[in-house]
Design an enzyme around this catalytic site. Structure first.
Site, PDB file in Angstrom:
ATOM      1  N   GLY A  91       2.815   2.456  -2.305  1.00 41.38           N
ATOM      2  CA  GLY A  91       3.337   3.043  -3.496  1.00 41.38           C
ATOM      3  C   GLY A  91       2.607   4.310  -4.135  1.00 41.38           C
ATOM      4  N   CYS A  96      -0.638   3.530  -5.838  1.00 45.16           N
ATOM      5  CA  CYS A  96      -1.189   2.364  -5.512  1.00 45.16           C
ATOM      6  C   CYS A  96      -2.554   2.970  -4.924  1.00 45.16           C
ATOM      7  CB  CYS A  96      -0.234   1.613  -4.560  1.00 45.16           C
ATOM      8  SG  CYS A  96      -1.119   0.708  -3.194  1.00 45.16           S
ATOM      9  N   GLY A 101       0.551  -1.279   0.078  1.00 43.95           N
ATOM     10  CA  GLY A 101      -0.014  -0.042  -0.065  1.00 43.95           C
ATOM     11  C   GLY A 101       0.747   1.344   0.239  1.00 43.95           C
TER      12      GLY A 101
HETATM   13  P1  5GP Z   1       6.740   3.709  -5.559  1.00 46.64           P
HETATM   14  O1  5GP Z   1       8.256   3.574  -5.553  1.00 46.64           O
HETATM   15  O2  5GP Z   1       6.335   4.118  -6.807  1.00 46.64           O
HETATM   16  O3  5GP Z   1       6.296   4.572  -4.389  1.00 46.64           O
HETATM   17  O4  5GP Z   1       6.208   2.054  -5.380  1.00 46.64           O
HETATM   18  C1  5GP Z   1       6.494   1.165  -6.403  1.00 46.64           C
HETATM   19  C2  5GP Z   1       5.770   0.005  -5.877  1.00 46.64           C
HETATM   20  O5  5GP Z   1       4.350   0.300  -5.857  1.00 46.64           O
HETATM   21  C3  5GP Z   1       5.965  -1.256  -6.895  1.00 46.64           C
HETATM   22  O6  5GP Z   1       7.324  -1.628  -6.788  1.00 46.64           O
HETATM   23  C4  5GP Z   1       5.065  -2.323  -6.427  1.00 46.64           C
HETATM   24  O7  5GP Z   1       5.255  -2.786  -5.207  1.00 46.64           O
HETATM   25  C5  5GP Z   1       3.680  -1.016  -5.989  1.00 46.64           C
HETATM   26  N1  5GP Z   1       2.869  -0.965  -7.164  1.00 46.64           N
HETATM   27  C6  5GP Z   1       2.875  -0.794  -8.407  1.00 46.64           C
HETATM   28  N2  5GP Z   1       1.887  -0.682  -9.147  1.00 46.64           N
HETATM   29  C7  5GP Z   1       0.666  -0.935  -7.949  1.00 46.64           C
HETATM   30  C8  5GP Z   1      -0.643  -1.134  -8.288  1.00 46.64           C
HETATM   31  O8  5GP Z   1      -1.448  -0.763  -9.314  1.00 46.64           O
HETATM   32  N3  5GP Z   1      -1.255  -1.179  -7.094  1.00 46.64           N
HETATM   33  C9  5GP Z   1      -0.616  -1.221  -5.571  1.00 46.64           C
HETATM   34  N4  5GP Z   1      -1.369  -1.584  -4.651  1.00 46.64           N
HETATM   35  N5  5GP Z   1       0.554  -1.347  -5.937  1.00 46.64           N
HETATM   36  C10 5GP Z   1       1.395  -1.189  -6.978  1.00 46.64           C
END
Ligand code: 5GP
Length: 349
Positions: free
Chosen positions: A183, A186, A181
């Protein structure tokens, strides 16, 4: 029903206290780490950052740039075998040291994974990636992958609690991916109410993993390089980045112009955009758990990477850590109710 009383922490809830240091310059800080993995018995040396296995982040072009920094890329699972073949045969072997091959849990994913690994013995990392790493089916699949690839480094996730980290390590994972959660694209916490503030997840999960000789990846929620430092300070062995690497030339995302400004699309892998692209739309029983955003195009990722590594070196100098490995034991978090001064945000010249 029960309530856990202690408040869990995210990156925004803490800062790191500076400490006396004998380091004279940031150039004295070594960000390279040497790992020896519990289940595969393999060793790896590099800077433990990972480009996320999202289709606009974990690209072959990203590998080309990040490998020059000795940084890993978790290549997304949507490239065909033919693309893999061309890629593996077109890059020097040393580049393959920084490649993680992602896989889903279908039978055909396993077949493709075996074919990809038959292309080069230099490929050494596998990432089994599911939104919910708590299912029995996931644990069984992990065991199968470990049986099929006894000498490869296996990352598995995502989970956020110590007991599940232990189960995954005991089932064959070398490295457990931690984060539900946090991300940038996300929406799981909004849709499902499931989640765990990332810094506490990292602190608790790294403790569980290290007790068994395993490692963890802090996955998601880093917005600035200070957050990456907090993740390492909290005990993460690796940090995975999506949003911080998005919007760059290497992302292979859709670029377009609006009002003379260049933008690039970035979306979650559980967003409608991703489902439309890869599985022909959102299945009737599923909720969308990711969003799509348009980002100002940021040019090459090279400059961003230098900025991130410079920030990390600076954190290490502030706390007197001559290497990244020392950062956790040199870290004292202070709980805070303020972060940066935002007076002139969005007015930078
Ligand atoms: P960020 O670095 O952008 O904060 O987080 C990246 C991570 O978000 C990814 O490695 C993956 O674990 C998660 N993530 C990517 N796409 C999605 C999505 O559509 N839904 C959710 N719940 N998590 C995502």
């Amino acid at each position: 029903m029960r309530i856990e009383e202690d408040v869990k922490l995210g990156f925004k809830d803490v800062l790191i206290r500076p400490k006396r240091s004998i380091l004279k310059s940031r150039s004295q800080v070594d960000l390279t780490r040497n790992f020896s993995f519990r289940n595969s018995g393999r060793v790896w040396t590099g800077i433990p950052l990972i480009a996320a296995n999202m289709d606009t982040i974990g690209t072959f072009r990203m590998v080309q740039v990040l490998s020059s920094f000795h940084v890993l890329t978790a290549v997304h699972k949507y490239y065909s075998y033919t693309y893999w073949k061309d890629f593996v045969h077109s890059v020097p072997d040393t580049v393959l040291d920084y490649v993680i091959v992602s896989t889903g849990m279908l039978e055909e994913d396993l077949t493709k994974l075996k074919k990809i690994f038959s292309l080069s013995s230099k490929l050494q990392y596998i990432c089994i990636d599911v939104a919910n790493g708590y299912t029995e089916q996931f644990v069984s699949f992990l065991k199968r992958i470990r049986d099929s690839f006894p000498e490869k480094i296996i990352c598995a996730g995502n989970v956020v609690t110590g007991e599940m980290v232990e189960e995954l390590i005991l089932s064959g994972a070398d490295i457990v991916k931690v984060g539900i959660g946090p991300g940038s694209v996300c929406t799981t916490r909004i849709k499902t109410a499931i989640g765990y503030p990332q810094l506490s997840a990292v602190i608790e999960c790294s403790d569980a993993a290290h007790g068994l000789g395993g490692q963890i990846i802090s996955d998601g929620g880093c917005i600035v390089s200070g957050d990456i430092a907090k993740a390492f300070g909290g005990g993460a062995d690796f940090v995975m980045l999506g949003g911080m690497l998005a919007g760059h030339h290497e992302c292979e995302g859709l670029i377009f112009e609006e009002n003379k400004k260049k933008y690039m699309m970035f979306y979650g892998m559980s967003s409608k955009s991703a489902m439309d692209r890869y599985v022909g739309g959102v299945a009737g029983y599923k909720a969308v758990e990711g969003k799509s955003v348009k980002l100002l195009f940021r040019g090459s990722v090279d400059k961003t990477m230098r900025d991130i590594l410079g920030g990390l070196r600076s954190t290490c100098t502030y706390v007197g850590a001559s290497s990244l490995k020392e950062l956790t034991k040199r870290t004292t978090f202070i709980k805070v109710s303020e972060q940066e001064n935002k007076t002139f945000n969005n007015q930078e010249a």
